[in-house]
Design a protein around this motif. Structure first.
Motif, PDB file in Angstrom:
ATOM      1  N   SER A 259      16.331  24.002 -17.916  1.00 19.87           N
ATOM      2  CA  SER A 259      16.142  24.939 -19.024  1.00 19.87           C
ATOM      3  C   SER A 259      17.426  25.025 -19.826  1.00 19.87           C
ATOM      4  CB  SER A 259      15.785  26.319 -18.474  1.00 19.87           C
ATOM      5  OG  SER A 259      15.787  27.219 -19.566  1.00 19.87           O
ATOM      6  N   ALA A 261      17.005  26.942 -22.741  1.00 17.46           N
ATOM      7  CA  ALA A 261      16.570  28.014 -23.650  1.00 17.46           C
ATOM      8  C   ALA A 261      17.700  29.025 -23.772  1.00 17.46           C
ATOM      9  CB  ALA A 261      15.320  28.678 -23.094  1.00 17.46           C
ATOM     10  N   GLU A 262      17.872  29.537 -24.971  1.00 20.45           N
ATOM     11  CA  GLU A 262      18.900  30.558 -25.258  1.00 20.45           C
ATOM     12  C   GLU A 262      20.312  30.096 -24.890  1.00 20.45           C
ATOM     13  OE1 GLU A 262      17.485  34.249 -23.572  1.00 20.45           O
ATOM     14  OE2 GLU A 262      15.501  33.741 -24.345  1.00 20.45           O
ATOM     15  N   THR A 263      20.556  28.812 -24.998  1.00 17.20           N
ATOM     16  CA  THR A 263      21.926  28.314 -24.813  1.00 17.20           C
ATOM     17  C   THR A 263      22.336  27.594 -26.097  1.00 17.20           C
ATOM     18  OG1 THR A 263      21.409  26.075 -24.085  1.00 17.20           O
ATOM     19  CG2 THR A 263      21.385  27.794 -22.394  1.00 17.20           C
ATOM     20  N   ALA A 264      23.615  27.251 -26.180  1.00 17.23           N
ATOM     21  CA  ALA A 264      24.105  26.589 -27.393  1.00 17.23           C
ATOM     22  C   ALA A 264      23.868  25.079 -27.334  1.00 17.23           C
ATOM     23  CB  ALA A 264      25.592  26.872 -27.535  1.00 17.23           C
ATOM     24  N   SER A 266      22.112  21.614 -27.786  1.00 18.71           N
ATOM     25  CA  SER A 266      21.001  21.016 -28.531  1.00 18.71           C
ATOM     26  C   SER A 266      21.164  19.500 -28.472  1.00 18.71           C
ATOM     27  CB  SER A 266      20.998  21.492 -29.977  1.00 18.71           C
ATOM     28  OG  SER A 266      22.171  21.043 -30.605  1.00 18.71           O
ATOM     29  N   GLY A 400      13.501  24.050 -25.618  1.00 15.30           N
ATOM     30  CA  GLY A 400      14.181  24.820 -24.566  1.00 15.30           C
ATOM     31  C   GLY A 400      14.364  24.066 -23.267  1.00 15.30           C
TER      32      GLY A 400
END
Ligand SMILES: Cc1cc2nc3c(=O)[nH]c(=O)nc-3n(C[C@H](O)[C@H](O)[C@H](O)COP(=O)(O)OP(=O)(O)OC[C@H]3O[C@@H](n4cnc5c(N)ncnc54)[C@H](O)[C@@H]3O)c2cc1C
Ligand SMILES: NC(=O)c1ccc[n+]([C@@H]2O[C@H](COP(=O)([O-])OP(=O)(O)OC[C@H]3O[C@@H](n4cnc5c(N)ncnc54)[C@H](OP(=O)(O)O)[C@@H]3O)[C@@H](O)[C@H]2O)c1
Ligand SMILES: Cc1cc2nc3c(=O)[nH]c(=O)nc-3n(C[C@H](O)[C@H](O)[C@H](O)COP(=O)(O)O)c2cc1C
Length: 600
Positions: A259, A261-264, A266, A400
């Motif tokens: 996961s 998700a909600e991390t920097a 990409s 995510g």
């Protein structure tokens, strides 16, 4: 500062190294000291330490080298070649360049513009420049160290003066780097090799430096240092782990989802994911036991600073493989007769076999009592490096998450079961909800065609399927209408058909326009993806004529070379071309960004 000697103020727009160099030069020019006194001390030189790096190895070495040059009294200025100009290079008197190779023998990402400018037909000569190149590469690749070689040849052709011979370095870096560093520093410190620093040229250099802010050292800015990278990885949670191969298979390949998700973090389809592995705790315990140490001993471990021996062996050092360097140092330290014998030039083949079949633990057990100070062991072992995995998800279709497809390395040699560090970590020592340190390794040369209607041919046996799963999901999610042809190969259809259901569903739905499989061990004679390409040569050629891009991923040692040969053969047979013209055709495909390889 002596009276009458001008100096560069602290608030002037220069790095500390540039300021120190300029002040030194000004002192030299304006000083009334007799010439003989100045000549007595070794000249302190400004040295450009330049690197072309993608995954950070060349950069790390450049920084190491700069530290040593500084200790020798020189003034190194470290910079990446990304965004660097040949004009800036021409303004230097001495440049040490560390360059790795990527793609098909090309420069790392972002360095190509520098090299293209350097290769312009009328680029001014660089006779005032002394330089040395350390080329990094991997012998598995067809074009070993090619970018470093090209850079070296081009600089020589422009009249620059080599300080010492280029070294082409394979994956074992420590020994060749240390040799090159010693050569370079010896040459720099050798008065006869140091180019005379005429005051006139020094003054000219100062004026260029002052007027050209681009010469400012390109040290990473604070924001870059903070972003997720190899040195600052993201601890991502494992949310899925499943076998892609059947328990009855002769190999194990696994699917992992993390996961993000909600991390920097990409990424783009085609990128790879870097994983910072750790060693098997059982092996670490066995090594400590064989050394009669408890692991709490304090050691200095490079960038990681002071830590315990247990932590160094678990997280920072490569403890599974041996090398000539390790055997040499160990044998000399312990005066181990059998090992010293293996190091004789005539025993080269035996040494290679010894190193291939064994790990550190075997040598410690076979020749005990050599290490009495843990620091000696730490100094002998190379660093544990991150492992790369082609990402098998699409950021659009699998928002995510990051997926990877990992072949587990297991083998038995010298009466011991062994495994790859990272692939067995995934297979045996992590479970869903564990967090692992990762970062993204961009692969800008391995991207979907920019034209959404363009056909794609993807050739990915084994784990080579990984980026193509990502591409197929991405194209479907983005509504790309271009045709997709997938070649997949594995040992057996029953046990090793990776992502079978997903691929066959995409085929049935028409998203995978053509699907050709080669199960090598399902019949007496081996059948490989390149055999399927040749069996479908006419259709393959028509797709190429329709503007298809060709992508290859997987094993570099054999598969990628054989697939390349098959591609040439198809162009020869179906395009009615000579071998030479077929080569030109394939070169043109590369130039048009229609032939991409992600091979390892
Ligand atoms: C750009 C890139 C993308 C990659 N993508 C993927 C991917 O998608 N999936 C994937 O699985 N891998 C991929 N790899 C390979 C991956 O990075 C690792 O190299 C691989 O997983 C092995 O790492 P390990 O730590 O498990 O093994 P290591 O600890 O590195 O051990 C591997 C070493 O074990 C030794 N060895 C292996 N077999 C034997 C044997 N039979 N006898 C003696 N010695 C042996 C060899 O020296 C070999 O180099 C990729 C590599 C790159 C560079
Ligand atoms: N030592 C290990 O246990 C181990 C395990 C997995 C992977 N690896 C290594 O990891 C890398 C990736 O492995 P992987 O799991 O992705 O699969 P792989 O080993 O590349 O095998 C995938 C398929 O490719 C076939 N193949 C072998 N040689 C080929 C060639 N010259 N041309 C085309 N196809 C060929 C294999 O057939 P055959 O195998 O039937 O010849 C198999 O059907 C490889 O470099 C491999 O050497 C090692
Ligand atoms: C995708 C990929 C492609 C590569 N291609 C080549 C190549 O064509 N020739 C070569 O000698 N080495 C090649 N290498 C090996 C790298 O040059 C080598 O690992 C180098 O040490 C990396 O240095 P860096 O970390 O500074 O980028 C390749 C590595 C990767 C991951």
């Amino acid at each position: 500062m002596a009276a009458g000697i001008p100096f560069i103020p602290d608030n002037a727009p220069f790095t500390p190294e540039q300021r120190a160099w300029l002040n030194g030069m000004l002192a030299g020019i304006f000083s009334s000291a007799p010439a003989a006194t100045a000549a007595e001390s070794r000249p302190s030189r400004r040295i450009a330490v330049l690197y072309a790096s993608q995954s950070g190895t060349a950069e790390g070495l450049a920084r190491k080298l700069a530290k040593e040059l500084k200790a020798q009294g020189h003034q190194p200025a470290v910079s990446t070649l990304v965004g660097y100009t040949p004009a800036a290079l021409a303004a230097e008197s001495c440049a040490l360049i560390l360059a790795s190779t990527y793609g098909d023998g090309e420069a790392p990402d972002g360095v190509r513009p520098f090299f293209e400018q350097l290769c312009l037909e009328h680029f001014p000569r660089m006779e005032k420049l002394s330089y040395a190149v350390f080329a990094l590469g991997d012998r598995h690749y067809e074009h070993f160290c090619k970018f470093g070689q090209d850079l070296d040849s081009r600089l020589a052709a422009l009249g620059a003066n080599p300080l010492c011979s280029r070294i082409d370095c394979d994956i074992d870096i420590d020994e060749p780097f240390s040799q090159w560093k010693t050569d370079v520093i010896a040459r720099l410190n050798d008065a006869s090799s140091a180019r005379p620093h005429a005051q006139q040229s020094a003054a000219k250099h100062i004026s260029e430096t002052i007027s050209d802010p681009k010469l400012e050292s390109k040290e990473p800015k604070q924001e870059t240092l903070k972003s997720i990278s190899r040195d600052n990885p993201l601890f991502a949670t494992l949310v899925e782990k499943r076998n892609l191969t059947h328990p009855a298979s002769t190999k194990t390949t696994i699917h992992l989802a993390f996961s993000i998700a909600e991390t920097a973090l990409s990424y783009e389809a085609g990128d790879a994911c870097g994983v910072i592995p750790k060693n098997d705790s059982n092996l670490v315990a066995e090594i400590l036991q064989s050394l009669r140490l408890n692991g709490n001993e304090q050691v200095q471990c490079g960038k990681s600073g002071t830590t315990t021996l247990h932590d160094a062996l678990t997280h920072h050092l490569q403890i599974t493989r041996l090398s000539r360097k390790i055997v040499t140092e160990y044998a000399k330290k312990g005066q181990c007769a059998k090992l010293l014998d293996l190091l004789l030039p005539e025993q080269q083949a035996k040494l290679e076999k010894y190193v291939y079949d064994r790990g550190l633990i075997d040598m410690l057990i076979e020749h005990p009592g050599v290490i009495d100070d843990p620091a000696e062991l730490v100094a002998m072992l190379p660093k544990l490096t991150p492992r790369l995995y082609s990402i098998s998800s699409s950021p659009v279709a699998h928002a995510g998450e990051i997926h990877t497809t990992v072949a587990v390395i297991r083998y038995r040699s010298n009466n011991r079961d062994r495994g790859g560090v990272c692939s067995t970590l995934f297979a045996d020592r992590v479970s869903v909800s564990d967090r692992l340190p990762l970062y993204i390794q961009p692969n800008k040369k391995f991207r979907l065609p920019s034209d959404s209607e363009a056909p794609m041919i993807m050739i990915g046996p084994g784990t080579g399927i990984a980026p193509f799963r990502g591409f197929l999901y991405e194209r479907r999610a983005l509504g790309h209408k271009g045709r997709n042809w997938l070649f997949f190969g594995e040992r057996s259809a029953e046990t090793d058909y990776l992502y079978r259901e997903e691929i066959e569903a995409m085929h049935t739905q028409g998203h995978v326009t053509r699907l050709d499989t080669a199960f090598s061990r399902d019949q007496d004679d081996k059948v490989y993806v390149q055999d399927r390409m040749l069996q479908n040569a006419g259709e393959f050629w028509r797709w190429l004529q329709d503007g298809a891009s060709v992508y290859v991923c997987g094993d570099a040692s054999y598969m990628a070379k054989d697939v390349h040969a098959a591609l040439l053969r198809i162009v020869e047979i179906e395009g009615g071309k000579s071998a030479e013209n077929a080569q030109e055709y394939v070169n043109a495909l590369k130039e048009q960004h229609r032939y991409h390889r992600d091979v390892y």
